[in-house]
Scaffold this active site. Structure first.
Site, short mmCIF file in Angstrom:
data_model
loop_
_atom_site.label_atom_id
_atom_site.label_comp_id
_atom_site.label_asym_id
_atom_site.label_seq_id
_atom_site.Cartn_x
_atom_site.Cartn_y
_atom_site.Cartn_z
N LYS A 46 1.06 -1.07 -0.01
CA LYS A 46 -0.06 0.03 -0.27
C LYS A 46 1.00 1.23 0.19
CE LYS A 46 -0.33 -0.54 4.89
NZ LYS A 46 -1.02 -1.05 6.13
N ARG A 140 -10.89 -0.81 15.15
CA ARG A 140 -10.78 -0.06 13.88
C ARG A 140 -11.70 -0.52 12.81
NH1 ARG A 140 -5.00 0.45 11.17
NH2 ARG A 140 -5.30 -1.72 10.41
N HIS A 168 -6.10 -8.10 13.02
CA HIS A 168 -4.85 -7.24 13.24
C HIS A 168 -4.39 -6.74 14.55
CE1 HIS A 168 -1.84 -4.69 11.22
NE2 HIS A 168 -2.30 -3.55 11.62
N ARG A 227 1.13 -10.62 6.66
CA ARG A 227 1.14 -9.37 5.84
C ARG A 227 1.98 -8.29 6.22
NH1 ARG A 227 -3.49 -10.19 8.82
NH2 ARG A 227 -3.06 -8.48 10.12
N TYR A 273 13.19 31.24 4.09
CA TYR A 273 12.08 32.11 4.66
C TYR A 273 12.03 32.46 5.89
CZ TYR A 273 9.40 30.57 0.15
OH TYR A 273 8.99 30.34 -0.97
N CYS A 321 12.11 24.33 2.15
CA CYS A 321 11.01 25.02 1.36
C CYS A 321 10.46 23.56 0.57
CB CYS A 321 11.75 25.58 0.14
SG CYS A 321 12.97 27.18 0.91
N MET A 322 9.43 24.06 -0.22
CA MET A 322 8.41 23.18 -0.88
C MET A 322 9.48 22.21 -1.79
SD MET A 322 5.06 23.30 -2.93
CE MET A 322 3.97 23.97 -1.66
N ASP A 323 10.29 22.87 -2.66
CA ASP A 323 11.13 22.03 -3.63
C ASP A 323 12.38 22.31 -3.32
OD1 ASP A 323 8.47 22.32 -4.99
OD2 ASP A 323 9.07 24.26 -5.34
C1 LIG Z 1 -0.41 -1.95 6.78
C2 LIG Z 1 -1.00 -3.21 7.38
C3 LIG Z 1 -0.05 -4.19 7.46
C4 LIG Z 1 1.49 -4.06 7.40
O1 LIG Z 1 1.79 -3.80 8.58
P1 LIG Z 1 3.62 -3.51 8.91
O2 LIG Z 1 3.69 -3.11 10.16
O3 LIG Z 1 4.10 -2.28 7.89
O4 LIG Z 1 4.25 -4.70 8.69
C5 LIG Z 1 -0.60 -5.55 7.88
N1 LIG Z 1 -2.10 -5.58 7.99
C6 LIG Z 1 -2.72 -4.30 8.15
C7 LIG Z 1 -4.22 -4.71 8.34
C8 LIG Z 1 -2.24 -3.40 7.44
O5 LIG Z 1 -3.26 -2.21 7.53
#
Ligand SMILES: *Cc1c(COP(=O)(O)O)cnc(C)c1O
Length: 381
Positions: A46, A140, A168, A227, A273, A321-323
């Site tokens: 992600k 969540r 999770h 995950r 700035y 700065c931004m850039d």
């Molecule tokens: C982002 C996410 C992960 C990965 O988490 P890490 O701590 O970066 O390994 C796993 N499960 C869920 C539900 C997540 O949102």
């Protein structure tokens, strides 16, 4: 000029990320070694693969034999499919009902984020693959683990194909007694639900609960998938944790930028700035072609952060700065326009890690990485 790279392929112009594909492959292997053979990696790619660049990372992971991925949203899943990723892609977060059809078209697996949401998914009328999210204490997303009836009802929904069920862990990164007992409680609630389903003749195809910290701190909770996100990119949330596992994990990303110009700032003159910095003596400053829009936290302004030029530290001068960003190169000989500055990575014997930047910015590495700018050039080494 067959095979020759065109000017548009040059990726070291202004500010860029260098991705170490060998480090990534070693991290994949290290994580696999930590898991039983029955548990597959389902990397979290992600947020543009935690800022690294989804395309490059997914391609390398595919080469390493990874065939299951998780993403935050439907657009990220579609991006993977368009890139030719064929395996399972789990959308971990919310998808709007108007977009449910996309799940079907692109064969994406959607998380059931609560019971009403499952009903909406089912009402779409298209066959949809889902993993049921189970809330065991993070509060969540997910159906509460004690709500067996709701979980059973999801199994019976006509258009939903339940391929998996996951929870999770929300305290797996710390190992105080309180965190351990909370995590064990989450796992227990999850296994209890899985057991109840089995008893009623609904064996859950795939179960999973570990993210990166789960793999390191709670190997006993390996399921069918892990995950893994942050660990795959070779770091953990903090410097302390990253150092602890540095034998196994190697950072994948380096961040570099060009020095656009070098000039003298005379005693008493100010830079940047807000007139925040005034030179106490004559100095040389370099302006880098990178700014906060590229993901460099603005809180690193005024000497909080520094960069590496030719193996030496150059502190940030004035406000980022931004850039663009100015740094003090007074003590560094022969610096000139066109040279490279290292913001994350090695230069000579020096290193600035993403963990250092996270500490300076008062956050975790995940946030710094995931906010790497879209306009950074990206190269895979
Ligand atoms: C982002 C996410 C992960 C990965 O988490 P890490 O701590 O970066 O390994 C796993 N499960 C869920 C539900 C997540 O949102």
């Amino acid at each position: 000029m067959n095979g020759e790279k065109g000017v548009e392929d040059y990726a070291y112009g202004r500010a860029w990320l260098e991705l170490d594909s060998t480090a990534l492959r070693r991290n994949v292997e290290a994580l696999r070694r930590r898991l039983p053979a029955s548990c597959k990696l389902m990397p979290a790619v992600k947020a543009d693969a935690y800022g690294h660049g989804l395309e490059l990372i997914a391609r390398e992971l595919q080469k390493a034999g990874v065939d299951a991925f998780c993403v935050a949203c439907v657009q990220e899943g579609i991006q993977l499919r368009k890139q030719g990723i064929a395996g399972e892609i789990l959308v971990l977060g919310y998808t709007h009902p108007k977009q449910f059809e996309l799940l079907n078209i692109y064969r994406l697996t959607q998380t059931v984020i609560d019971y009403d949401y499952a009903k909406q998914l089912n009402a779409c009328g298209k066959k949809l693959h889902v993993h049921i999210g189970i809330d065991t204490g993070m509060h969540r997303l997910g159906i509460r683990s004690e709500c067996l009836d709701q979980v059973l009802a999801v199994y019976q929904m006509e258009h939903l194909c339940v391929d998996g069920m996951f929870t999770h862990l929300c305290a797996a990164d710390m190992m105080a007694a309180r965190d351990i007992s909370y995590t064990d409680g989450q796992a227990e609630a999850f296994y209890q639900l899985a057991g109840q389903l089995k008893e009623r003749g609904y064996p859950c195809p795939k179960i999973h609960m570990q993210a990166s910290y789960g793999v390191f701190h709670y190997p006993q909770y390996a399921g069918d998938y892990a995950r893994v996100g942050i660990a795959l990119y070779g770091v953990l949330g903090t410097k302390e944790d990253t150092l602890r596992w540095q034998e196994e994990l190697q950072p994948v990303l380096s961040l570099k930028a060009r020095i656009a110009t070098v000039r003298t700032l005379y005693q008493g003159e100010s830079a940047g700035y807000g007139i925040q910095f005034t030179a106490k003596h004559d100095m040389r400053i370099a302006t880098l072609a990178i700014g906060y829009a590229d993901g460099l936290p603005r809180t690193l302004s005024s000497g909080v952060g520094s960069v590496l030029v030719d193996g030496q530290r150059a502190p940030v001068v004035g406000r980022i700065c931004m850039d663009q960003t100015t740094v003090d190169v007074s003590g560094i000989l022969h610096v000139q326009a066109g040279d490279e500055a290292v913001l994350i990575g090695h230069s000579g014997s020096q290193e600035i890690s993403v963990c250092d930047i996270a500490a300076q910015a008062g956050t975790i590495t995940n946030e710094i990485l995931s906010r790497m700018g879209a306009r950074l050039e990206r190269v895979c080494l």
